[in-house]
Design an enzyme around this catalytic site. Structure first.
Site, PDB file in Angstrom:
ATOM      1  N   HIS A   8      -4.111   0.549   8.688  1.00  0.00           N
ATOM      2  CA  HIS A   8      -4.845  -0.388   7.235  1.00  0.00           C
ATOM      3  C   HIS A   8      -3.215  -1.159   6.587  1.00  0.00           C
ATOM      4  O   HIS A   8      -2.599  -0.274   5.891  1.00  0.00           O
ATOM      5  CB  HIS A   8      -5.320   0.881   6.380  1.00  0.00           C
ATOM      6  CG  HIS A   8      -6.674  -0.803   5.773  1.00  0.00           C
ATOM      7  ND1 HIS A   8      -7.061  -1.434   5.551  1.00  0.00           N
ATOM      8  CD2 HIS A   8      -6.363  -0.530   4.238  1.00  0.00           C
ATOM      9  CE1 HIS A   8      -6.953  -2.441   4.354  1.00  0.00           C
ATOM     10  NE2 HIS A   8      -7.334  -1.285   3.777  1.00  0.00           N
TER      11      HIS A   8
ATOM     12  N   ARG B 112       0.435  -1.535   0.090  1.00  0.00           N
ATOM     13  CA  ARG B 112       0.135  -0.193  -0.272  1.00  0.00           C
ATOM     14  C   ARG B 112       0.762   1.879  -0.003  1.00  0.00           C
ATOM     15  O   ARG B 112       0.644   2.448  -0.396  1.00  0.00           O
ATOM     16  CB  ARG B 112      -1.096   0.070   1.483  1.00  0.00           C
ATOM     17  CG  ARG B 112      -2.225  -1.051   1.430  1.00  0.00           C
ATOM     18  CD  ARG B 112      -3.113  -0.977   2.708  1.00  0.00           C
ATOM     19  NE  ARG B 112      -3.895  -1.940   2.570  1.00  0.00           N
ATOM     20  CZ  ARG B 112      -4.195  -3.482   2.450  1.00  0.00           C
ATOM     21  NH1 ARG B 112      -2.919  -3.645   3.261  1.00  0.00           N
ATOM     22  NH2 ARG B 112      -4.854  -3.561   2.445  1.00  0.00           N
TER      23      ARG B 112
HETATM   24  O1  TXD Z   1      -9.820  -0.511   3.200  1.00  0.00           O
HETATM   25  C1  TXD Z   1      -9.125   0.347   2.224  1.00  0.00           C
HETATM   26  N1  TXD Z   1      -9.351   1.818   2.843  1.00  0.00           N
HETATM   27  C2  TXD Z   1      -9.481   0.175   0.817  1.00  0.00           C
HETATM   28  C3  TXD Z   1      -8.026   0.857  -0.280  1.00  0.00           C
HETATM   29  C4  TXD Z   1     -10.296  -0.995  -0.035  1.00  0.00           C
HETATM   30  C5  TXD Z   1     -10.013  -1.062  -1.528  1.00  0.00           C
HETATM   31  C6  TXD Z   1      -9.222  -0.311  -1.664  1.00  0.00           C
HETATM   32  N2  TXD Z   1      -9.058   0.580  -1.263  1.00  0.00           N
HETATM   33  C7  TXD Z   1      -7.963   2.568  -2.266  1.00  0.00           C
HETATM   34  O2  TXD Z   1      -9.313   2.702  -2.182  1.00  0.00           O
HETATM   35  C8  TXD Z   1      -7.240   1.281  -3.442  1.00  0.00           C
HETATM   36  O3  TXD Z   1      -5.378   1.264  -3.103  1.00  0.00           O
HETATM   37  C9  TXD Z   1      -7.331   2.968  -4.049  1.00  0.00           C
HETATM   38  O4  TXD Z   1      -5.961   3.403  -3.270  1.00  0.00           O
HETATM   39  C10 TXD Z   1      -8.479   3.647  -3.719  1.00  0.00           C
HETATM   40  C11 TXD Z   1      -9.349   2.910  -5.011  1.00  0.00           C
HETATM   41  O5  TXD Z   1      -9.523   2.014  -5.662  1.00  0.00           O
HETATM   42  P1  TXD Z   1     -10.236   1.140  -7.046  1.00  0.00           P
HETATM   43  O6  TXD Z   1      -9.809  -0.169  -6.879  1.00  0.00           O
HETATM   44  O7  TXD Z   1     -11.793   1.669  -6.872  1.00  0.00           O
HETATM   45  O8  TXD Z   1      -9.831   1.706  -7.883  1.00  0.00           O
HETATM   46  P2  TXD Z   1     -10.190   2.290  -9.189  1.00  0.00           P
HETATM   47  O9  TXD Z   1     -10.744   1.708  -9.692  1.00  0.00           O
HETATM   48  O10 TXD Z   1      -8.392   2.111 -10.696  1.00  0.00           O
HETATM   49  O11 TXD Z   1     -10.584   3.628  -9.072  1.00  0.00           O
HETATM   50  C12 TXD Z   1      -9.625   5.226  -9.019  1.00  0.00           C
HETATM   51  C13 TXD Z   1      -9.992   5.848  -9.234  1.00  0.00           C
HETATM   52  C14 TXD Z   1     -10.070   5.708 -10.798  1.00  0.00           C
HETATM   53  O12 TXD Z   1     -11.280   5.634 -11.430  1.00  0.00           O
HETATM   54  C15 TXD Z   1      -9.332   6.746 -11.272  1.00  0.00           C
HETATM   55  O13 TXD Z   1      -9.516   7.649 -12.880  1.00  0.00           O
HETATM   56  C16 TXD Z   1      -9.796   8.164 -10.395  1.00  0.00           C
HETATM   57  O14 TXD Z   1      -9.613   7.329  -9.150  1.00  0.00           O
HETATM   58  N3  TXD Z   1      -9.124   9.387 -10.255  1.00  0.00           N
HETATM   59  C17 TXD Z   1      -9.022  10.390 -10.239  1.00  0.00           C
HETATM   60  N4  TXD Z   1     -10.948  11.608  -9.753  1.00  0.00           N
HETATM   61  C18 TXD Z   1     -10.224  12.141  -9.531  1.00  0.00           C
HETATM   62  N5  TXD Z   1      -9.248  13.292  -9.692  1.00  0.00           N
HETATM   63  C19 TXD Z   1      -8.140  12.421  -9.883  1.00  0.00           C
HETATM   64  N6  TXD Z   1      -6.604  13.063  -9.295  1.00  0.00           N
HETATM   65  C20 TXD Z   1      -8.119  10.896  -9.244  1.00  0.00           C
HETATM   66  N7  TXD Z   1      -7.069  10.452 -10.225  1.00  0.00           N
HETATM   67  C21 TXD Z   1      -7.412   9.459 -10.191  1.00  0.00           C
END
Ligand code: TXD
Length: 326
Positions: A186, A99
């Protein structure tokens, strides 16, 4: 009043903004709408993607029997006056990645998201989901300048649910009858408290022997990695979305649920100026109180080790951000 995805959301409904419409974000939007908790604004940097997801979710409303609005956008102006902002934006883990490998990229994304979101929703409560969770929650707290009760991270509810799942599978009992609590950061240094785990009041220590409990704890510590390893592309999102929705629900409905939440500590558990998972009462004011459990020496020292690792990563993240700003 007739509303469409393009029209403003009626103000009599609470609004939850989800920054990052990826797997966790979009699944959370579905949970919030289908639990009939709030209208949802899904924001992402990818053009068209949150709009498409929102429309898809809107088209399910008649079948799922709710009337919540889901709006997709790339513009923070559309998130204004949100009651809760959830930040899931960032990169997820790839196989073999820790992570903390995500630290650099996600620090910049989360700080920007928090600063932009608070500008449009000054009354909001923030829930951070992006990894590394405790560090990102600290950065969001700093970036928003909010009091500590209004910025928190989701991890403990998920980690506890994983431990409960493994206990339920081992014993062949209903998962909802199993209650457990996992504190700390975490990650590999999470601090599960097996002596507090029970099945409808019966301590798990009465039902399982020590080596079995240790095996389940180990699986809990690796719970995220196990799924990343299986999926190969991205990580868990169904249970993370469920866990986040429980926090959203407790705040919106002022349920005062006692949940493990990543919170900014000011001396509790002997820790200060750090974000780490501790039991908190969640209500309409956000974190309404932090519960200080009596820990054994071993548990306390595990929590301290966990906090030290978070502190190091907060310092690393601050260096990265200082580099960006200089
Ligand atoms: O227990 C916990 N806290 C967690 C954390 C459990 C599961 C997932 N965990 C974390 O959540 C994971 O390690 C990632 O750091 C986040 C999001 O996980 P996810 O699986 O949803 O990742 P995705 O599907 O890649 O989605 C991330 C989205 C994607 O659509 C990008 O385009 C967007 O984030 N993104 C942004 N949105 C807005 N603004 C900015 N700057 C941006 N950059 C990326």
């Amino acid at each position: 009043m007739i509303s469409s995805p393009d029209s403003p959301i009626p103000r009599n409904s609470p609004r939850v903004t989800i920054v990052g419409a990826g797997r966790v974000g979009s699944t959370l939007a579905q949970r919030i709408a289908e639990k009939n908790l709030a209208d949802v604004v899904l924001l992402d940097i990818v053009a068209g993607m949150p709009q498409g997801l929102a429309l898809d979710l809107m088209e399910a409303r008649g079948i799922e029997l709710h009337n919540r609005l889901i709006v997709g956008t790339n513009d923070y102006a559309d998130t204004s006056a949100s009651t809760i902002v959830v930040i899931t934006a960032g990169l997820p883990r790839k196989p073999g990645m820790s992570r903390d490998d995500l630290l650099k990229t996600n620090a910049k994304i989360v700080v920007e998201a928090a600063a932009k979101a608070i500008a449009h929703s000054p009354q909001a409560i923030f829930i951070v989901v992006t990894n590394p969770l405790d560090v990102m929650t600290y950065l969001a707290w700093q970036a928003t300048g909010l009091p500590r009760n209004r910025v928190m991270g989701m991890a403990g509810v998920l980690d506890s649910a994983r431990f409960e799942t493994f206990i339920a599978l081992e014993l062949g009992v209903l998962p909802a009858d199993v209650k457990a609590i996992v504190l700390g950061s975490h990650g590999d240094l999470m601090v599960p408290l097996p002596r507090y785990a029970h099945v409808n009041g019966v301590p798990v220590t009465e039902l399982l022997d020590a080596p079995t409990i240790e095996r389940l704890l180990e699986r809990t510590r690796n719970g995220g990695a196990e799924i990343v390893q299986l999926m190969q592309t991205g990580g868990a999102f169904f249970a993370p979305a469920s866990a986040t929705s429980v926090m959203v629900e407790s705040i919106l409905l002022n349920q005062s649920r006692l949940l493990p939440v990543a919170a900014y500590l000011q001396g509790e558990y002997g820790l200060a100026d750090i974000v780490i998972g501790v039991p908190c009462r969640l209500g309409c004011g956000g974190i309404e109180s932090v519960l200080e459990l009596t820990l054994s020496d071993e548990e306390r020292s595990a929590l301290q080790t966990s906090a030290q690792a978070v502190r190091q990563n907060i310092d690393r993240a601050q260096e990265v951000l200082a580099g960006v700003n200089s």
